[in-house]
Write a protein that holds these residues in place. Structure first.
Motif, PDB file in Angstrom:
ATOM      1  N   ARG A 188      -3.133  27.208 -42.863  1.00  0.00           N
ATOM      2  CA  ARG A 188      -3.567  27.038 -44.252  1.00  0.00           C
ATOM      3  C   ARG A 188      -4.953  26.446 -44.340  1.00  0.00           C
ATOM      4  NH1 ARG A 188       1.312  23.233 -45.935  1.00  0.00           N
ATOM      5  NH2 ARG A 188       0.364  22.177 -44.134  1.00  0.00           N
ATOM      6  N   ASN A 189      -5.399  25.781 -43.297  1.00  0.00           N
ATOM      7  CA  ASN A 189      -6.658  25.054 -43.373  1.00  0.00           C
ATOM      8  C   ASN A 189      -7.821  25.901 -42.851  1.00  0.00           C
ATOM      9  OD1 ASN A 189      -8.270  22.775 -44.013  1.00  0.00           O
ATOM     10  ND2 ASN A 189      -6.612  21.414 -43.389  1.00  0.00           N
ATOM     11  N   TYR A 190      -9.013  25.325 -42.901  1.00  0.00           N
ATOM     12  CA  TYR A 190     -10.220  26.001 -42.430  1.00  0.00           C
ATOM     13  C   TYR A 190     -10.176  26.270 -40.926  1.00  0.00           C
ATOM     14  CZ  TYR A 190     -12.672  24.602 -46.785  1.00  0.00           C
ATOM     15  OH  TYR A 190     -13.079  24.426 -48.078  1.00  0.00           O
ATOM     16  N   GLY A 191     -11.053  27.174 -40.482  1.00  0.00           N
ATOM     17  CA  GLY A 191     -11.321  27.295 -39.055  1.00  0.00           C
ATOM     18  C   GLY A 191     -10.744  28.525 -38.394  1.00  0.00           C
ATOM     19  N   GLY A 192     -10.937  28.605 -37.095  1.00  0.00           N
ATOM     20  CA  GLY A 192     -10.390  29.720 -36.321  1.00  0.00           C
ATOM     21  C   GLY A 192     -11.141  31.015 -36.535  1.00  0.00           C
ATOM     22  N   LEU A 193     -12.455  30.970 -36.342  1.00  0.00           N
ATOM     23  CA  LEU A 193     -13.347  32.077 -36.687  1.00  0.00           C
ATOM     24  C   LEU A 193     -12.921  33.418 -36.093  1.00  0.00           C
ATOM     25  CD1 LEU A 193     -16.001  32.612 -38.211  1.00  0.00           C
ATOM     26  CD2 LEU A 193     -17.216  32.213 -36.068  1.00  0.00           C
ATOM     27  N   GLN A 194     -12.429  33.395 -34.864  1.00  0.00           N
ATOM     28  CA  GLN A 194     -12.106  34.665 -34.187  1.00  0.00           C
ATOM     29  C   GLN A 194     -10.766  35.254 -34.624  1.00  0.00           C
ATOM     30  OE1 GLN A 194     -12.840  34.506 -29.967  1.00  0.00           O
ATOM     31  NE2 GLN A 194     -12.199  36.634 -29.632  1.00  0.00           N
ATOM     32  N   GLY A 195      -9.990  34.467 -35.383  1.00  0.00           N
ATOM     33  CA  GLY A 195      -8.679  34.948 -35.823  1.00  0.00           C
ATOM     34  C   GLY A 195      -7.572  34.486 -34.897  1.00  0.00           C
ATOM     35  N   LEU A 196      -6.332  34.559 -35.360  1.00  0.00           N
ATOM     36  CA  LEU A 196      -5.186  34.062 -34.586  1.00  0.00           C
ATOM     37  C   LEU A 196      -5.034  34.816 -33.270  1.00  0.00           C
ATOM     38  CD1 LEU A 196      -2.169  33.517 -37.001  1.00  0.00           C
ATOM     39  CD2 LEU A 196      -3.931  31.896 -36.252  1.00  0.00           C
ATOM     40  N   PRO A 197      -4.888  34.081 -32.169  1.00  0.00           N
ATOM     41  CA  PRO A 197      -4.688  34.743 -30.877  1.00  0.00           C
ATOM     42  C   PRO A 197      -3.499  35.709 -30.889  1.00  0.00           C
ATOM     43  CG  PRO A 197      -5.122  32.409 -30.559  1.00  0.00           C
ATOM     44  CD  PRO A 197      -4.990  32.617 -32.032  1.00  0.00           C
ATOM     45  N   GLU A 198      -2.428  35.354 -31.593  1.00  0.00           N
ATOM     46  CA  GLU A 198      -1.229  36.214 -31.505  1.00  0.00           C
ATOM     47  C   GLU A 198      -1.430  37.575 -32.182  1.00  0.00           C
ATOM     48  OE1 GLU A 198      -1.457  32.971 -32.464  1.00  0.00           O
ATOM     49  OE2 GLU A 198       0.300  32.420 -33.671  1.00  0.00           O
ATOM     50  N   ILE A 199      -2.240  37.631 -33.237  1.00  0.00           N
ATOM     51  CA  ILE A 199      -2.457  38.957 -33.830  1.00  0.00           C
ATOM     52  C   ILE A 199      -3.470  39.735 -32.997  1.00  0.00           C
ATOM     53  CG2 ILE A 199      -4.305  38.426 -35.522  1.00  0.00           C
ATOM     54  CD1 ILE A 199      -2.417  40.289 -37.409  1.00  0.00           C
ATOM     55  N   ARG A 200      -4.357  39.030 -32.334  1.00  0.00           N
ATOM     56  CA  ARG A 200      -5.292  39.715 -31.433  1.00  0.00           C
ATOM     57  C   ARG A 200      -4.560  40.275 -30.222  1.00  0.00           C
ATOM     58  NH1 ARG A 200      -8.764  36.428 -29.384  1.00  0.00           N
ATOM     59  NH2 ARG A 200      -8.287  34.406 -30.309  1.00  0.00           N
ATOM     60  N   PRO A 238     -11.340  33.289 -41.168  1.00  0.00           N
ATOM     61  CA  PRO A 238     -10.621  34.315 -41.926  1.00  0.00           C
ATOM     62  C   PRO A 238      -9.347  33.733 -42.556  1.00  0.00           C
ATOM     63  CG  PRO A 238     -10.035  34.480 -39.620  1.00  0.00           C
ATOM     64  CD  PRO A 238     -11.039  33.353 -39.723  1.00  0.00           C
ATOM     65  N   ASP A 239      -8.645  34.585 -43.301  1.00  0.00           N
ATOM     66  CA  ASP A 239      -7.370  34.193 -43.906  1.00  0.00           C
ATOM     67  C   ASP A 239      -6.290  34.249 -42.822  1.00  0.00           C
ATOM     68  OD1 ASP A 239      -5.019  33.907 -45.261  1.00  0.00           O
ATOM     69  OD2 ASP A 239      -5.519  35.294 -46.878  1.00  0.00           O
ATOM     70  N   LYS A 240      -6.099  33.115 -42.152  1.00  0.00           N
ATOM     71  CA  LYS A 240      -5.138  33.073 -41.039  1.00  0.00           C
ATOM     72  C   LYS A 240      -3.699  33.185 -41.531  1.00  0.00           C
ATOM     73  CE  LYS A 240      -6.645  29.069 -39.621  1.00  0.00           C
ATOM     74  NZ  LYS A 240      -7.669  28.926 -40.682  1.00  0.00           N
ATOM     75  N   ILE A 241      -3.469  32.786 -42.777  1.00  0.00           N
ATOM     76  CA  ILE A 241      -2.120  32.927 -43.334  1.00  0.00           C
ATOM     77  C   ILE A 241      -1.728  34.401 -43.386  1.00  0.00           C
ATOM     78  CG2 ILE A 241      -0.835  32.784 -45.527  1.00  0.00           C
ATOM     79  CD1 ILE A 241      -0.745  30.181 -44.205  1.00  0.00           C
ATOM     80  N   ASN A 242      -2.656  35.241 -43.778  1.00  0.00           N
ATOM     81  CA  ASN A 242      -2.339  36.669 -43.832  1.00  0.00           C
ATOM     82  C   ASN A 242      -2.137  37.232 -42.431  1.00  0.00           C
ATOM     83  OD1 ASN A 242      -1.787  38.903 -45.494  1.00  0.00           O
ATOM     84  ND2 ASN A 242      -3.791  39.795 -45.027  1.00  0.00           N
ATOM     85  N   GLN A 243      -2.861  36.683 -41.480  1.00  0.00           N
ATOM     86  CA  GLN A 243      -2.667  37.116 -40.093  1.00  0.00           C
ATOM     87  C   GLN A 243      -1.289  36.689 -39.595  1.00  0.00           C
ATOM     88  OE1 GLN A 243      -6.152  35.837 -37.890  1.00  0.00           O
ATOM     89  NE2 GLN A 243      -7.514  37.138 -39.101  1.00  0.00           N
ATOM     90  N   PRO A 292      -9.431  44.014 -24.844  1.00  0.00           N
ATOM     91  CA  PRO A 292      -8.776  42.766 -24.421  1.00  0.00           C
ATOM     92  C   PRO A 292      -8.758  41.773 -25.594  1.00  0.00           C
ATOM     93  CG  PRO A 292     -10.464  43.464 -22.837  1.00  0.00           C
ATOM     94  CD  PRO A 292     -10.606  44.345 -24.031  1.00  0.00           C
ATOM     95  N   ALA A 293      -7.638  41.076 -25.762  1.00  0.00           N
ATOM     96  CA  ALA A 293      -7.482  40.190 -26.918  1.00  0.00           C
ATOM     97  C   ALA A 293      -8.621  39.178 -27.025  1.00  0.00           C
ATOM     98  CB  ALA A 293      -6.132  39.476 -26.845  1.00  0.00           C
ATOM     99  N   GLY A 294      -9.136  38.742 -25.896  1.00  0.00           N
ATOM    100  CA  GLY A 294     -10.226  37.770 -25.914  1.00  0.00           C
ATOM    101  C   GLY A 294     -11.524  38.341 -26.439  1.00  0.00           C
ATOM    102  N   GLN A 295     -11.622  39.662 -26.443  1.00  0.00           N
ATOM    103  CA  GLN A 295     -12.824  40.333 -26.942  1.00  0.00           C
ATOM    104  C   GLN A 295     -12.593  40.965 -28.316  1.00  0.00           C
ATOM    105  OE1 GLN A 295     -13.410  41.668 -22.463  1.00  0.00           O
ATOM    106  NE2 GLN A 295     -14.575  42.987 -23.828  1.00  0.00           N
ATOM    107  N   LEU A 296     -11.478  40.568 -28.942  1.00  0.00           N
ATOM    108  CA  LEU A 296     -11.151  41.123 -30.253  1.00  0.00           C
ATOM    109  C   LEU A 296     -11.311  40.022 -31.301  1.00  0.00           C
ATOM    110  CD1 LEU A 296     -10.063  43.930 -31.280  1.00  0.00           C
ATOM    111  CD2 LEU A 296      -7.783  42.900 -31.246  1.00  0.00           C
ATOM    112  N   ILE A 297     -11.892  40.375 -32.444  1.00  0.00           N
ATOM    113  CA  ILE A 297     -11.984  39.469 -33.585  1.00  0.00           C
ATOM    114  C   ILE A 297     -11.022  39.988 -34.649  1.00  0.00           C
ATOM    115  CG2 ILE A 297     -13.470  38.610 -35.444  1.00  0.00           C
ATOM    116  CD1 ILE A 297     -15.884  39.047 -33.573  1.00  0.00           C
TER     117      ILE A 297
END
Lengths: 425, 425
Positions: free
Chosen positions: B66-78, B287-292, B88-93
């Motif tokens: 819910r809070n700010y941050g995590g520019l690259q997006g959630l690791p689990e959706i990547r 990004p909207d991590k909640i939606n992710q 590779p997930a590490g190279q995905l935004i």
């Protein structure tokens, strides 16, 4: 008694006491963070119901919010926030989750596509400068720096930016294309712009025909008292003054609902809105209308927003009070610092003796108390007096705020007495 | 029997029959829309459960979404989409709701900030050109046009763009900085790139050190058959060929979950990802991590995505089959048209006699059948043969698709026989 009136022995004694307190502080091995203006978990919990919304997927006009389209955003969320942001709903765009992105994109589109009134694209200008009232918000400055836009610091007064300086620079220099403003409960000083300041911003003659006020109304409804501050209506005043296209208004629900999952807004004149939508249309098929609908269902209406903000206030007001109480107890009357007691917003501005801010932040870091870097409140990270520190008390729990501020006060006492001793020798 | 083999009398009789059929069609007063590649309401219903998610708000690594941050997006959706997009997930935004926005922003940042390998910012180049395999996607072209980027059409073959032409243009012209590719179930022809095409794209010498392949893998998992098309791994082939920074890969869940409320992805080399994240960091706090998280809970894993796509296929396959069946019945053997029978994606490409596409679309419009404007599949809206029509059958209900295609076939017959008569005289 002001420490500057102490004799050398008294001052040395105070310094020694501060040093002992500081050593004890370091011994405690704290790990506290006052760096960023983030809501706490308990604040975010206030909007927990959002997680299970929306109940439906159809907007008031029958739009299926799950599908593509609706570039300007749902009419009902624009209605809800139009009054709060002082923008007619028809001139408001409801977009993604970040008002900073809308500021970024406004600058990008002015660089790459002629903004109404401009003689050329900004990228074709030999030089572009923005005025930056200081202290101000580091992300505004970073955004400009990334695009090579020159930053010109303008001092803040208790009524907003020093308008004599602003009027002169805007009149004299056609390369001054913008000014950053956080008009209500400003970051970090908490100052709200007086009606006279807003009137002068709207009416002043500008050498640049494409001069823009970037009006980041981030704390429009973020009151900490029973007497909410109302600022003058910039958009209306610009229109009345014959400068209808001068204002870009920004806002968001980032510090109302979820910081990462809110809705951001852009408001301006019909010409500017058509300009931005025209460019946005090339880069997206529309915003996340489901998240907008979710917010409409949860917040209901303008009163619903204000009611929700009262619950935030209940959670964060005690933290602001604690900061003021502890600073008054530890530093009151010493002349080593002054600080703001804001009526809203997310920050407290702490002013220490000239040439002491960096050292205070560094001492605090050694004691496990993280603060926004000194200088961050100024363009290029350079606070020429080295005296401004930004305190962000919302994120940590109340007891952590108390610990951190008590520790910070020790650092201020230590660095301040050292500075006075150095001057006395 | 091919209509081109008919004598003048037979042809006139066919034209007269087509005219009567067309007049009857207009009398029906239809109102049908085959213009855009939008999922239908029933497809969106497949993801209804998303509306009441997420159940929690904490990511696997403990992040409060819910809070700010995590520019690259959630690791689990990547992780979930890395394999599907061959990144590779590490190279995905994982970003906001629009992959078109990521394409837009990639171009903006290349214009305003030096992309890895570039000698200068693109805005400083005297001229920038992109190759556009045709038929292609109008929004790609519009994006380039908005920034003054020249569009150079390249013919498509059954294996992807004509690589002899691509290789020559990319080798000869250092101002060719990009190529648009929809490598799988391409819009609108349905063609998937052969392994050899992908290999040549990755390995070809380029005059521009900052040449980029804009790899819009929009239909990566949008199969219509039991034998899913697999394309070669562009990112890996670029790295193997010594062109590690050549590919920008894009994807999204827009046609998996909600078109307006999905998650978009950018994947590339480590250098490109660092470059883009560096610029993104100035314009958003995340990004909207909640939606992710909502998408992670709903889709679960890669298999969950594929299983979900099978349900889409059940809904849209009958529409594609209906188009083929009706076109075969009405136009088969006439030589008046040919069309694709795609193994996936959202479109059917219909080719009519040279010089007839605009007239067919216009006749269809008069009969209440809306089609994408003829020419939209080509740069500057200009299809030099005036023969390509894009059919988007997913959004209307099956009976509407049938009505619309039967009506369209009448228009093709009418315009085609008129054209042949004109040529025969």
């Amino acid at each position: 008694m002001s420490f500057s009136a102490l004799n050398l022995d008294e001052l040395t004694a105070q310094r020694d006491r501060a040093l002992r307190d500081y050593e004890a502080l370091v011994q405690r091995g704290l790990s506290l963070d006052l760096t960023r203006g983030k809501p706490s978990g308990r604040q975010l919990d206030l909007a927990s119901a959002l997680l299970a919304l929306p109940g439906g997927h159809t907007a008031a006009d029958g739009t299926d919010c799950r599908n593509y389209g609706g570039l300007q955003g749902l009419p009902e969320i624009r209605e809800m926030f139009g009054g709060l942001l002082q923008v007619p709903a028809g001139q408001l765009i409801a977009a993604g989750n970040s008002s900073l992105s809308l500021m970024h994109d406004s600058i990008v589109h002015a660089l790459l596509g002629r903004v109404p009134g401009a003689e050329r694209r900004w990228v074709e200008e030999p030089r572009i400068a923005f005025l930056c009232p200081v202290p101000g918000y580091d992300r505004h400055f970073a955004l400009c720096e990334r695009f090579g836009i020159e930053l010109i610091a303008v001092p803040m007064t208790a009524e907003g930016p020093d308008m004599d300086v602003v009027e002169r620079l805007v009149l004299e220099d056609p390369q001054v294309k913008g000014i950053w403003c956080v008009p209500k409960y400003s970051n970090p000083s908490g100052v709200s712009y007086s009606d006279e300041t807003v009137r002068r911003l709207a009416a002043m003659p500008a050498a640049a025909p494409d001069f823009r006020i970037f009006w980041d109304n981030a704390y429009a409804v973020h009151h900490l008292t029973d007497t909410p501050v109302e600022i003058a209506d910039l958009l209306a005043l610009c229109a009345e003054s014959g400068n209808p296209d001068r204002a870009f208004v920004f806002g968001s629900t980032s510090k109302i609902t979820f910081s990462g999952g809110g809705v951001a807004f852009f408001g301006s004149s019909p010409a500017n809105v058509a300009w931005l939508l025209g460019h946005m249309a090339k880069g997206t098929i529309g915003p996340d209308k489901i998240n907008q609908l979710r917010h409409v269902e949860f917040l209901r209406d303008e009163d619903g927003v204000l009611e929700h903000m009262r619950r935030h206030r209940e959670l964060i007001r005690p933290k602001f009070d604690a900061v003021d109480l502890i600073l008054t107890k530890e530093l009151g009357g010493t002349g080593l610092a002054s600080w703001s007691n804001p009526a809203g917003g997310y920050f407290i501005g702490l002013d220490v003796l000239e040439g002491c801010a960096r050292q205070v932040v560094s001492r605090a870091a050694e004691a496990g108390i993280a603060l926004t870097p000194a200088g961050a409140t100024h363009p290029y990270g350079d606070d020429p007096r080295d005296s401004t520190i930004r305190i962000a008390p919302t994120y940590p729990e109340l007891d952590e705020v108390e610990l951190a501020i008590a520790g910070l006060a020790v650092c201020v006492r230590l660095v301040g007495t050292e500075k006075l001793l150095e001057q006395a020798r």
